[in-house]
Design a protein around this motif. Structure first.
Motif, short mmCIF file in Angstrom:
data_model
loop_
_atom_site.label_atom_id
_atom_site.label_comp_id
_atom_site.label_asym_id
_atom_site.label_seq_id
_atom_site.Cartn_x
_atom_site.Cartn_y
_atom_site.Cartn_z
N GLY A 81 -16.90 6.33 7.59
CA GLY A 81 -17.22 7.75 7.57
C GLY A 81 -18.33 8.19 8.50
N PHE A 82 -18.82 7.30 9.34
CA PHE A 82 -19.87 7.68 10.28
C PHE A 82 -19.32 8.43 11.49
CE2 PHE A 82 -22.00 4.38 7.90
CZ PHE A 82 -23.33 4.73 7.92
N LEU A 83 -18.06 8.20 11.81
CA LEU A 83 -17.41 8.83 12.95
C LEU A 83 -16.04 9.36 12.52
CD1 LEU A 83 -17.73 5.87 15.51
CD2 LEU A 83 -19.28 7.82 15.36
N PRO A 84 -15.51 10.36 13.21
CA PRO A 84 -14.11 10.74 12.96
C PRO A 84 -13.20 9.59 13.40
CG PRO A 84 -15.29 12.42 14.23
CD PRO A 84 -16.16 11.22 14.22
N GLU A 85 -12.24 9.22 12.58
CA GLU A 85 -11.38 8.09 12.91
C GLU A 85 -10.59 8.35 14.19
OE1 GLU A 85 -9.54 5.55 10.02
OE2 GLU A 85 -10.36 6.73 8.36
N GLU A 86 -10.26 9.60 14.46
CA GLU A 86 -9.50 9.89 15.67
C GLU A 86 -10.32 9.66 16.94
OE1 GLU A 86 -10.86 13.88 13.85
OE2 GLU A 86 -10.01 11.96 13.15
N GLU A 87 -11.64 9.60 16.81
CA GLU A 87 -12.49 9.37 17.98
C GLU A 87 -12.31 7.97 18.56
OE1 GLU A 87 -17.14 9.87 19.46
OE2 GLU A 87 -16.60 10.39 17.41
N ILE A 88 -11.81 7.03 17.77
CA ILE A 88 -11.58 5.68 18.29
C ILE A 88 -10.65 5.73 19.49
CG2 ILE A 88 -10.67 3.38 17.74
CD1 ILE A 88 -13.35 4.09 16.39
N GLY A 89 -9.78 6.70 19.55
CA GLY A 89 -8.86 6.84 20.68
C GLY A 89 -9.55 7.17 21.99
N THR A 90 -10.85 7.50 21.95
CA THR A 90 -11.59 7.80 23.18
C THR A 90 -12.32 6.58 23.72
OG1 THR A 90 -13.73 8.38 22.15
CG2 THR A 90 -12.02 10.10 22.21
N PHE A 91 -12.18 5.44 23.09
CA PHE A 91 -12.92 4.24 23.50
C PHE A 91 -12.77 3.98 25.00
CE2 PHE A 91 -12.77 -0.55 23.86
CZ PHE A 91 -14.13 -0.76 23.75
N LEU A 92 -13.93 3.90 25.68
CA LEU A 92 -14.04 3.60 27.12
C LEU A 92 -13.51 4.70 28.04
CD1 LEU A 92 -13.16 -0.21 27.30
CD2 LEU A 92 -15.42 0.86 27.18
N LYS A 93 -13.15 5.84 27.50
CA LYS A 93 -12.69 6.93 28.34
C LYS A 93 -13.88 7.68 28.93
CE LYS A 93 -8.18 7.64 26.19
NZ LYS A 93 -7.28 8.59 25.49
N PRO A 94 -13.70 8.39 30.05
CA PRO A 94 -14.80 9.15 30.63
C PRO A 94 -15.44 10.11 29.62
CG PRO A 94 -12.96 9.06 32.16
CD PRO A 94 -12.47 8.47 30.86
N HIS A 95 -16.76 10.10 29.58
CA HIS A 95 -17.57 10.97 28.73
C HIS A 95 -17.51 10.61 27.24
CE1 HIS A 95 -17.93 13.30 32.35
NE2 HIS A 95 -16.64 13.58 32.36
N SER A 96 -16.81 9.54 26.89
CA SER A 96 -16.81 9.11 25.48
C SER A 96 -18.15 8.49 25.14
CB SER A 96 -15.69 8.09 25.24
OG SER A 96 -15.80 7.54 23.94
N ARG A 97 -18.58 8.69 23.90
CA ARG A 97 -19.80 8.02 23.46
C ARG A 97 -19.52 6.59 22.99
NH1 ARG A 97 -21.45 11.10 17.79
NH2 ARG A 97 -19.38 11.13 16.83
N LEU A 98 -18.26 6.22 22.94
CA LEU A 98 -17.88 4.88 22.50
C LEU A 98 -17.72 3.99 23.73
CD1 LEU A 98 -15.32 5.72 19.68
CD2 LEU A 98 -17.82 5.61 19.59
N ASN A 99 -18.84 3.49 24.19
CA ASN A 99 -18.87 2.66 25.38
C ASN A 99 -18.60 1.20 25.04
OD1 ASN A 99 -19.59 4.88 27.05
ND2 ASN A 99 -21.72 4.67 26.40
N GLY A 100 -18.63 0.34 26.06
CA GLY A 100 -18.36 -1.07 25.85
C GLY A 100 -19.44 -1.80 25.08
#
Length: 269
Positions: A81-100
């Protein structure tokens, strides 16, 4: 939450992790799969945390020292519950906060930036020492890789933790026997770990790190010294063709392999 419930959640996290690696075309999937049971037990049973108050001063602290498996942490945080689950789909994409590697200024629930190996445990020692100095009751946990334990900074931190009497600190070593490009025994093999840790003044426990019945009591154990858990795990755990294969440290499944892994992980849901 009971071990059977934790197993179910861990399987769901593994499946989402696999999907995200395939979609992103990158990731450290082998070490993610070995660590997911430990992360699940921490976030869904052990840690005193609140997604609504990720910076609450009384929260327990968790440091992912093996920061290259950040995706496994992101999926776990989203599931908790710390992040929206759909945000996982942004992993490593430009401007995503979910970096490597995890970034504490961008991702709620991340306690400190990690990536350069050998940094997380020294930071965790500082967190535990701070609790002692201020009288805070939070507990600090840190997860390292077994190859990472070759870093001298970790052993300086281990010595300091014993010197300071940090009984509020738990180290978990993800002992999957592989590191990038080689097996642990073919590089600088420090295993077995328990006697070395005990020589520094720590308590040491060995467990099957992919078995919730062993993980949970080890994480919940308290004593009067710093506690190290040597968690024997399998690289690529849960996926037959990845398990215990050194080349899956940092590799992406092709379309055929993805379907096989998807089927294997889905079978157990």
């Amino acid at each position: 939450m009971q071990p059977n419930d934790l197993d179910r959640i861990a399987r769901q996290i593994r499946l989402r992790d696999l999907q995200a690696v395939f979609e992103a075309g990158a990731g450290h999937i082998g070490g993610e799969m070995s660590a997911i049971d430990i992360l699940t037990a921490l976030y869904f049973r052990v840690l005193r945390i609140s997604p609504d108050q990720p910076k609450h001063p009384d929260r327990d602290r968790f440091v992912l020292s093996k920061g290259h498996v950040a995706l496994a942490l992101y999926v776990t945080l989203a599931k908790r519950g710390f992040l929206p689950e759909e945000e996982i789909g942004t992993f490593l994409k430009p401007h995503s906060r979910l970096n490597g590697h995890p970034n504490c200024t961008k991702v709620p629930g991340v306690e400190t930036n990690t990536g350069p190996l050998g940094h997380g445990l020294p930071v965790a020692v500082g967190m535990a020492k701070a609790a002692k100095l201020t009288g805070a009751e939070y507990h600090t946990y840190v997860l390292t890789g077994d190859g990472e334990m070759q870093e001298g900074s970790n052993w300086e931190a281990i010595a300091a933790a014993a010197q300071f009497g940090l009984d509020n600190l738990t180290l978990i070593i993800d002992h999957n026997r592989f590191q990038q490009g080689a097996t642990l025994k073919d590089t600088n093999n420090l295993a077995p770990f328990p006697a070395k840790l005990e020589a520094f003044g720590w308590d040491a426990t060995e467990i099957n790190g992919n078995d919730m019945d062993e993980i949970v009591p080890a994480l919940e154990r308290r004593g009067n010294r710093p506690h190290a858990i040597v968690a024997h795990t399998n690289k690529g755990h849960g996926i037959s063709f990845m398990q215990d294969k050194v080349d899956w440290h940092h590799k992406v499944p092709n379309a055929e392999q993805y379907q096989i892994a998807l089927a294997e992980l889905s079978e157990t849901l």
